[in-house]
Design an enzyme around this catalytic site. Structure first.
Site, PDB file in Angstrom:
ATOM      1  N   CYS A 148     -21.947  24.073 -28.683  1.00 50.07           N
ATOM      2  CA  CYS A 148     -21.425  23.138 -29.675  1.00 50.07           C
ATOM      3  C   CYS A 148     -21.327  23.802 -31.037  1.00 50.07           C
ATOM      4  O   CYS A 148     -20.250  24.089 -31.507  1.00 50.07           O
ATOM      5  CB  CYS A 148     -22.297  21.904 -29.722  1.00 50.07           C
ATOM      6  SG  CYS A 148     -22.129  20.892 -28.243  1.00 50.07           S
ATOM      7  N   GLU A 152     -24.124  26.200 -32.248  1.00 55.47           N
ATOM      8  CA  GLU A 152     -25.246  27.097 -32.496  1.00 55.47           C
ATOM      9  C   GLU A 152     -24.816  28.555 -32.659  1.00 55.47           C
ATOM     10  O   GLU A 152     -23.877  29.008 -32.030  1.00 55.47           O
ATOM     11  CB  GLU A 152     -26.317  26.960 -31.408  1.00 55.47           C
ATOM     12  CG  GLU A 152     -25.804  26.827 -30.006  1.00 55.47           C
ATOM     13  CD  GLU A 152     -25.270  25.422 -29.679  1.00 55.47           C
ATOM     14  OE1 GLU A 152     -25.280  24.546 -30.550  1.00 55.47           O
ATOM     15  OE2 GLU A 152     -24.817  25.235 -28.558  1.00 55.47           O
TER      16      GLU A 152
END
Lengths: 299, 785
Positions: B430, B432
């Site tokens: 997502c 990171e």
């Protein structure tokens, strides 16, 4: 302490000059155009309004009002009554935020604090602060200080005016502002008086005076079908634009009726409920009147 | 898209996802036969080799890039050694309307007769649930946190450029050298290292065998193919699969095919979280693209066609189905492969190139669910690429999301990575950050922050279950100052976080010792040099994340308590009673909370200071604590879809939110609480020192009119760059009208292709649960233009 009457500070404003801007709306306007999309900016004093779509009809306003018991009826307290001294207790008591005070006395420091919050966006985008209204010329001294402060902070500024006001004020403010957005609506004196409540002679004289000295002038023309979108009027405006030095841009602003509900809230009777937004064909026709005179228009 | 890729796309979109029992059956048979015969790493590698030798292989009509994890597109294998689905689980998958998977009678029979009898009690899920203490189960069950590894393996890494320079035979030479250096006489770890290195070598062989079977099938198909053009394509596929992955790729097609075999190998040996992805695909492909153009073997169109075939491969692979809480926290077909576009080169110069624009064109034309794409935007990135990306975003599919590469680099430097490794890194899953090809950056689970405040307002008791889950931090009526209130929250937060971390440490060691990932270890530096598996700390960098959820809801709740109870006249007891009643009989109070309290997201310091304090508490409590792999715990502000689940276990909150409703997501303000436009949201979000986190997620929703305006895209770009100047990490945009979404709710069949940005990814709107649909509609429409 110098203060001014402000009815809105709009962040991320992108249609009142270049880049990302903050627009400060100053309350009070000498015109009373029936198509005005900020009718709450017309009166030169604070006023109470109720956003009826948010009102829960709980009666908290009536309970909180020192004069509430004396006012006839039940439920929602009327916003315009003689005894009201704008103490704001009803505004504070309203749980949904439907009841609002439009227009607040703000100090220069308070307004500047809001403007400065978005400086990074102006720097990145070539934007800045726009002073609009209402009509900023009605609070010329306050706007003058704000323009001076903005300059000191390296913030570029725009003055958005209907042009009706003291010529000297306009030239002083105009000189300080990096650009002036100047509204032109109707070229015929009688029609202007009919729709805007004042003659257009002083406006056009101001425009010519400003154009002679200011290098960044944008003309803005609202397009209101049936009111000012005829060939005669738009051609006359186009010819005026072509005749003036330093007109950098002419923008046509299609009328939209989002201001209509606000007219009722501030109790205006002269709002035109039957005005229509221009169709894309009408906008194209309007543009062509300007192009025929050799004037490029946006959008 | 041309005719070929249009056909492949239609096939991929129209094929219903289903479950294949093949992998489960092969794995079960191999374990029945061989359990106990080998050291664990070697056993895992042998099992992987067995799969590569036996699994059904597939080459479809029209395909230029070949290989499927299952027996055919969108047919998903299962991983019973990690999670053994029950017959009921499979029946639910087959019956449920959302994220449905076809399960046939044969699959149920295989599961009932072979898979379940062997793996029940032996799967990682069963074993780690048995090993975790009661306090973990109580807090987990109450919805205070989730656990990623209870049914999927740690994975979550991204590939760098190494495979474009080296074949697997080259890696095998590196492995042989590392084996030769082992000192069995003096180093007690040498035997473990030998087992690991042997497992790596077997895994290389397995992938080469797998490719070889595709080469043979392509030759066979070519032999019977009557269309000369297709015959030539099949011959080229065969030649490609004979060359890669054994050897370094020589052309564009070999480069993509090599990556794809690596991808399949990684997601076949284990079901690691967040798929796997090629990272900076534009940078990796540029030399092959330029060479192909120069020698006449490639055109822009043929390269684009090849890439479209490659993209469809990702879309053919829905995530293996999850069960229970994890299905709720991450209920989606997407498997979170997230291709990076643009970014920086190792020397700090702009990394974007001609391939970046091709990738954006493909995203624009194909709008597939997978792979996700993101723009890595640095100060060096030209506006031309930013504007191209924004024009794609304006179509409303939620792709690409936009990351601040300069912040991504700084965040990694803070974690101790080298400048070059940080620049070659990027973002995956997502939001990171990771050093591509060199890091295990493992997400371990979401953490329900507003639930910790609920505990603090109930003296440590969970009002939902009635259990005393947290410490007795006192009757809230005794709180006199904001510090008293915050201290009680922090005590609950600390207590729950420690339970979560104790569980993490246990699970991490179980994976390190019982479920290694030999093929993935070949690809990630420095597993070979250290002779240590990826799951056991073999990577050069190890960072382990907890993802905190509900920031906006929690901040606005604190703000309301401050204004009404601490500064105002209302008693805490009265307030908590109203919350426990879900505001029944207290609608005026709820309206006041919604409309008259200060909210995060409006560039109001009084509200935003609370957000900063909550964020800093996360950093102080978690950042830098040791994991079991020689790495550290890090903070992430990411919800995926977990804010819906966390909201469902939370009573009414002091910000006026009703019981059971979703909490806020990422670092976005509470849905509808931001009233001062996008610049205010950005200013508020930037007050947190985001560089101390390894990822934050900011969602914004714009109407199409906003972008259509004159200079709309330019001003939009300025908005993004301003946020990034303020060290914002990430922003993503939903460009869609609320009425369009309402229409889609009413008539889903006509809006099946409507993709919206959800959290760190995009999803089909009609596949989302009702709550999530409502929330996306509610997210403030910034109508500023």
């Amino acid at each position: 302490m110098q203060t001014g009457l402000v009815f809105n500070i709009q962040k991320f404003s992108v249609s009142d000059g270049p880049g990302i801007r903050t627009t400060v709306f100053l309350k009070g306007c000498p015109l009373c155009c029936s198509w005005c999309h900020n009718p709450e900016g017309l009166a030169p004093h604070a006023e109470l309004i109720v956003a009826e779509n948010r009102c829960a009809v709980c009666g908290a306003c009536r309970e909180a009002c020192p004069f509430g018991k004396a006012i006839a009826g039940s439920g929602v307290l009327p916003t315009r009554n003689q005894a009201c001294d704008l103490c704001e207790r009803c505004v504070e008591a309203c749980p949904t935020g439907a009841r609002q005070l439009v227009g607040r006395e703000m100090s220069v420091a308070e307004v500047m604090a809001e403007i400065l919050k978005d400086k990074i966006f102006y720097d990145e985008s070539g934007g800045g602060a726009t002073f609009s209204g209402g009509e900023p010329l009605t609070q010329a001294a306050f706007v003058l200080t704000l323009l001076t402060e903005c300059k000191a902070h390296g913030i570029r500024t725009a003055l958005d005016t209907c042009g009706f006001g003291c010529t000297e004020d306009l030239l002083v403010l105009g000189k300080l502002a990096d650009m002036v957005l100047f509204d032109v609506k109707l070229m015929d004196e009688a029609r202007h008086r009919q729709h805007c409540g004042v003659p257009n002679g002083p406006i056009l004289a101001n425009l010519r005076a400003l154009a002679a000295v200011h290098e960044q002038l944008w003309l803005r023309v609202p397009v209101i079908p049936g009111v000012n979108d005829d060939a005669e009027n738009l051609t006359a405006i186009a010819q005026l634009a072509a005749s003036l030095p330093h007109v950098r841009q002419v923008t046509l602003l299609p009328y939209h009726n989002t201001g209509l509900s606000k007219h009722a809230r501030v109790g205006h009777k002269y709002a035109h409920a039957d005005l229509k937004s221009p169709t894309s064909e009408q906008m194209m026709a309007a543009k062509n009147y300007f192009r025929a005179c050799g004037v490029d228009v946006k959008p | 898209m041309n005719d070929r890729t249009s056909r492949l796309r239609s096939q991929s979109l129209n094929t219903r996802p289903g479950i294949s029992p093949e992998r489960a059956a092969l794995m079960t048979a191999f374990y029945r036969e061989n359990a106990g015969r080998y050291a664990t790493p070697v056993m895992r590698a042998q099992a992987f080799l067995h799969l590569c030798q036996k699994k059904t292989i597939y080459i479809g009509a029209d395909e230029l890039i070949v290989g499927e994890r299952g027996p055919r597109p969108k047919c998903v294998p299962t991983f019973p050694e990690l999670t053994c689905h029950s017959v009921e689980d499979l029946e639910i998958l087959n019956a449920r309307p959302l994220t449905h998977y076809d399960v046939d009678a044969e699959c149920l029979r295989v599961y009932r007769e072979q898979v379940i009898p062997y793996w029940r009690g032996r799967s990682m899920r069963d074993r780690l649930f048995a090993a975790l203490p009661a306090e973990w189960h109580d807090t987990y069950g109450a919805g205070l946190f989730t656990e990623f590894m209870e049914q999927r393996a740690p994975g979550h890494t991204v590939l760098d450029d190494k495979i474009y320079r080296k074949g697997l035979l080259d890696f095998k030479r590196d492995i042989a050298e590392a084996l030769a250096k082992l000192d069995f006489l003096n180093d007690p770890l040498a035997l473990d290292q030998r087992d690991a290195l042997e497992s790596f070598a077997i895994a290389c062989d397995a992938a080469i065998v797998f490719a070889g079977r595709h080469a043979a099938l392509a030759r066979e198909l070519a032999g019977t193919e009557t269309d000369p053009q297709r015959r030539a394509e099949l011959d080229k596929i065969a030649a490609t699969c004979e060359h890669v992955p054994a050897h370094a790729p020589r052309d564009f097609q070999e480069a993509l095919q090599y990556y794809w075999f690596c991808h399949l190998a990684v997601i076949t040996e284990l079901n690691g979280w967040d798929s796997f992805n090629p990272g900076h695909l534009d940078q990796h492909l540029l030399p092959f693209y330029e060479r192909g153009l120069a020698d006449g073997t490639l055109t822009r169109d043929s390269a684009k066609e090849m890439l479209e075939c490659f993209f469809i491969k990702f879309n053919n692979h829905p995530a293996p189905p999850k069960v229970g809480v994890t299905a709720a926290e991450s209920g989606t077909y997407t498997d979170f492969a997230n291709i990076n576009i643009g970014g920086l080169l190792r020397d700090g110069s702009d990394g974007s190139n001609a391939v970046s624009h091709i990738l954006l064109d493909i995203v624009d034309e194909m709008h597939l669910l997978q792979p996700s794409t993101n723009l890595q935007l640095s100060r060096q990135t030209p506006d031309e690429l930013l504007h191209h990306a924004l024009r794609v975003v304006s179509k409303g599919y939620g792709f690409p999301s936009i990351f601040n590469t300069d912040a991504v680099v700084k965040e990694q430097l803070r974690m101790g990575k080298s400048m070059e490794d940080a620049r070659a890194g990027g973002c995956s899953g997502c939001v990171e950050v990771g050093a591509f090809g060199k890091e295990a950056f493992i997400l371990t689970g979401y953490f329900n922050m507003p639930k910790c405040l609920e505990l603090a307002l109930h003296n440590g008791v969970d009002p939902h279950t009635g259990k005393q889950l947290g410490p007795r931090t006192g009757d809230p009526a005794s709180f006199r100052t904001f510090d008293d209130l915050f201290a009680a929250y922090r005590a609950q937060f600390h207590h729950v976080l420690e339970i979560k971390l104790r569980g993490n440490q246990l699970i991490e060691r179980m994976y390190a010792t019982q479920m290694p990932a030999p093929f993935l270890s070949v690809l990630i530096d420095d597993c070979i040099a250290r002779g240590r598996d990826y799951n056991a700390g073999g990577a050069r960098y190890n960072n382990t994340y907890v993802q905190f959820v509900g920031l906006g809801t929690l901040a606005d709740s604190f703000s309301a308590l401050q204004q009404l109870c601490l500064d105002g006249a209302m008693g805490f007891s009265e307030f908590v009673c109203a919350l426990d009643a879900d505001f029944a009989g207290h609608e005026a109070l709820r309206q006041r909370l919604l409309n008259k309290t200060r909210k995060y997201g409006n560039d109001d310091d009084a509200a935003d200071e609370i957000v900063v304090r909550i964020f800093n508490t996360c950093i102080e409590e978690l950042d830098g604590r040791p994991d079991t792999k020689g790495g550290h715990y890090r903070v992430e502000m990411l919800p995926t879809t977990c804010h819906v689940y966390f909201g469902s276990v939370l009573g009414a909150s002091p910000d006026g939110r009703r019981a059971g409703r979703p909490v806020s997501e990422g670092i976005s303000p509470v849905q509808g609480a931001d009233r001062r436009g996008p610049t205010a949201v950005i200013k508020s979000a930037a007050k947190m020192d985001q560089l101390k986190a390894g990822g934050t997620l900011l969602n914004m929703k714009f109407t199409p009119a906003l972008i259509a305006a004159e200079h709309g895209v330019e001003n939009w770009g300025h908005l993004v760059r301003s946020y990034f100047k303020l060290d914002g990490h990430h922003v993503q945009f939903n460009i869609v009208r609320a009425d369009t979404l309402r229409q889609a709710q009413a008539a889903p069949a006509e809006h099946r292709d409507l993709i919206v940005r959800v959290a760190g990814y995009s999803d089909y709107f009609c596949d989302l649960c009702k709550e999530l649909q409502e929330e996306i509609i509610e997210r403030t429409e910034h109508a500023g233009f």
